[in-house]
Design an enzyme around this catalytic site. Structure first.
Site, mmCIF file in Angstrom:
data_model
loop_
_atom_site.group_PDB
_atom_site.id
_atom_site.type_symbol
_atom_site.label_atom_id
_atom_site.label_comp_id
_atom_site.label_asym_id
_atom_site.label_seq_id
_atom_site.Cartn_x
_atom_site.Cartn_y
_atom_site.Cartn_z
ATOM 1 N N ASN A 9 85.273 34.864 55.630
ATOM 2 C CA ASN A 9 85.463 33.515 56.175
ATOM 3 C C ASN A 9 84.399 32.603 55.557
ATOM 4 O O ASN A 9 83.223 32.707 55.898
ATOM 5 C CB ASN A 9 85.325 33.577 57.715
ATOM 6 C CG ASN A 9 85.411 32.193 58.345
ATOM 7 O OD1 ASN A 9 85.797 31.217 57.702
ATOM 8 N ND2 ASN A 9 85.046 32.116 59.622
ATOM 9 N N LYS A 11 84.180 29.425 55.820
ATOM 10 C CA LYS A 11 83.857 28.283 56.698
ATOM 11 C C LYS A 11 83.821 26.967 55.916
ATOM 12 O O LYS A 11 84.579 26.777 54.967
ATOM 13 C CB LYS A 11 82.534 28.539 57.434
ATOM 14 C CG LYS A 11 82.507 29.876 58.162
ATOM 15 C CD LYS A 11 81.365 29.998 59.121
ATOM 16 C CE LYS A 11 81.300 31.413 59.675
ATOM 17 N NZ LYS A 11 80.355 31.562 60.754
ATOM 18 N N HIS A 95 88.374 31.210 66.929
ATOM 19 C CA HIS A 95 87.000 31.443 66.456
ATOM 20 C C HIS A 95 86.040 30.685 67.375
ATOM 21 O O HIS A 95 86.324 29.554 67.786
ATOM 22 C CB HIS A 95 86.854 30.964 65.001
ATOM 23 C CG HIS A 95 85.579 31.453 64.374
ATOM 24 N ND1 HIS A 95 84.360 30.907 64.681
ATOM 25 C CD2 HIS A 95 85.333 32.453 63.490
ATOM 26 C CE1 HIS A 95 83.415 31.555 64.006
ATOM 27 N NE2 HIS A 95 83.988 32.494 63.277
ATOM 28 N N GLU A 97 83.458 29.092 66.870
ATOM 29 C CA GLU A 97 83.017 27.767 66.406
ATOM 30 C C GLU A 97 84.043 26.702 66.767
ATOM 31 O O GLU A 97 83.682 25.541 67.015
ATOM 32 C CB GLU A 97 82.728 27.816 64.898
ATOM 33 C CG GLU A 97 81.419 28.567 64.638
ATOM 34 C CD GLU A 97 81.288 29.200 63.257
ATOM 35 O OE1 GLU A 97 82.083 28.867 62.364
ATOM 36 O OE2 GLU A 97 80.393 30.049 63.105
ATOM 37 N N GLU A 167 84.215 39.321 68.101
ATOM 38 C CA GLU A 167 83.051 38.658 67.512
ATOM 39 C C GLU A 167 82.112 38.174 68.615
ATOM 40 O O GLU A 167 82.333 37.091 69.186
ATOM 41 C CB GLU A 167 83.499 37.444 66.699
ATOM 42 C CG GLU A 167 84.374 37.777 65.518
ATOM 43 C CD GLU A 167 84.176 36.767 64.395
ATOM 44 O OE1 GLU A 167 83.750 37.183 63.320
ATOM 45 O OE2 GLU A 167 84.406 35.561 64.615
ATOM 46 N N GLY A 173 76.233 34.709 62.634
ATOM 47 C CA GLY A 173 75.253 33.936 61.873
ATOM 48 C C GLY A 173 73.811 34.133 62.323
ATOM 49 O O GLY A 173 72.913 33.420 61.872
ATOM 50 N N SER A 212 77.380 39.018 61.754
ATOM 51 C CA SER A 212 76.247 39.481 60.944
ATOM 52 C C SER A 212 76.496 40.835 60.265
ATOM 53 O O SER A 212 75.605 41.698 60.221
ATOM 54 C CB SER A 212 74.969 39.519 61.789
ATOM 55 O OG SER A 212 74.610 38.210 62.188
#
Ligand code: PEP
Length: 258
Positions: A9, A11, A95, A97, A167, A173, A212
């Site tokens: 991904n 992003k 996701h 985010e 996730e 991240g 990660s």
């Protein structure tokens, strides 16, 4: 049989030049890949250019997002049919985010799931808990609730030929992944929950881990019985790191010939 699925991904990163260089390197590197499935999710702007480089490659395309409508007055949105037009195979939905920055809730994500299935794309439903929920021991119930909204609105059949990505938000991240053993417990609870509706769908569904993942820690994730691949953010922007992750999948005992 489930095959390991590795998705990068990218992003909101890159430009025409860096994306082109990255994709050319990956296409050459993944020439011999046959036992695992690989996809990349470039920014939507670059799906078309990426597609052209993937023509004779086994790497597939994944979208980072999709709208709930197929067409109409929805300025700035991207429809599932447009993605299909570009040979996109997968689309990320839910996701964290997007849940956080765009306030997308489970019911809205279910609409995205529905529209993807309608046009024949494979949804990758991202689920996962935040740090507070993790610390309070709510991980499994958060993930099950997120999945349950889809089951309630669309039925368990929706999960046929779909993917779930576990996730943990605190792992994305952060450089601190979940431990493979804890991730396995969550994956098993997700599979068991789906099995409580339909054992055949549960046996076949791909459940990825994301958060990660690096070349150094990925083997231990693949070693877990219910982890069927990884969704990779930062490490997928580096051709070397992503290649090492994919090569590890290809060589893993869990990989099956095409
Ligand atoms: C992600 O955003 O889906 C992700 C897994 O990111 P990272 O690998 O950078 O943690």
């Amino acid at each position: 049989m489930r095959r390991l699925l590795i998705i990068g991904n990218w992003k909101l990163n890159g430009n025409k030049n860096t994306i082109t260089n990255l994709i050319i390197t990956l296409v050459n590197t993944f020439d011999n890949i046959s036992k695992c499935n690989v996809a990349i999710a470039p920014p939507v702007m670059y799906l078309d250019i990426t597609k052209r480089y993937l023509l004779n490659s086994r790497i597939q395309l994944c979208a980072q997002n999709v709208d709930i409508h197929l067409s109409g007055s929805f300025t700035g949105d991207i429809s599932a049919e447009m993605l299909q037009d570009l040979n996109v195979r997968y689309a990320l939905i839910g996701h964290s985010e997007r849940r956080i920055h765009h306030k997308e809730n489970d019911a809205y994500i279910a609409k995205k799931f529905f529209i993807l299935k309608k046009v024949g794309l494979i949804p990758i439903l991202c689920v996962g808990e935040n740090k507070r929920e993790y610390d309070s021991g709510y991980t499994q119930s958060v993930c099950i609730n997120q999945i349950n909204t889809i089951i309630t609105l669309l039925g368990i059949e929706a999960f046929k030929n779909s993917v779930i990505a576990y996730e943990p938000i605190w792992a994305i991240g952060s450089g601190a992944s979940a431990s493979p053993e804890n991730a396995q417990l969550v994956h098993k609870s997700i599979r068991d929950y789906i099995a409580s509706y339909d054992t055949s769908i549960a046996d076949k569904i791909t459940i990825q881990y994301g958060g990660s993942v690096t070349p150094e820690n990925v083997t231990k994730f693949f070693d877990q019985k219910d982890i069927d691949g990884v969704l990779v953010g930062a490490a997928s922007l580096n051709a070397n790191s992503f290649s090492m992750i994919v090569q590890t999948a290809e060589n893993h005992k869990k990989s099956y010939p095409a």
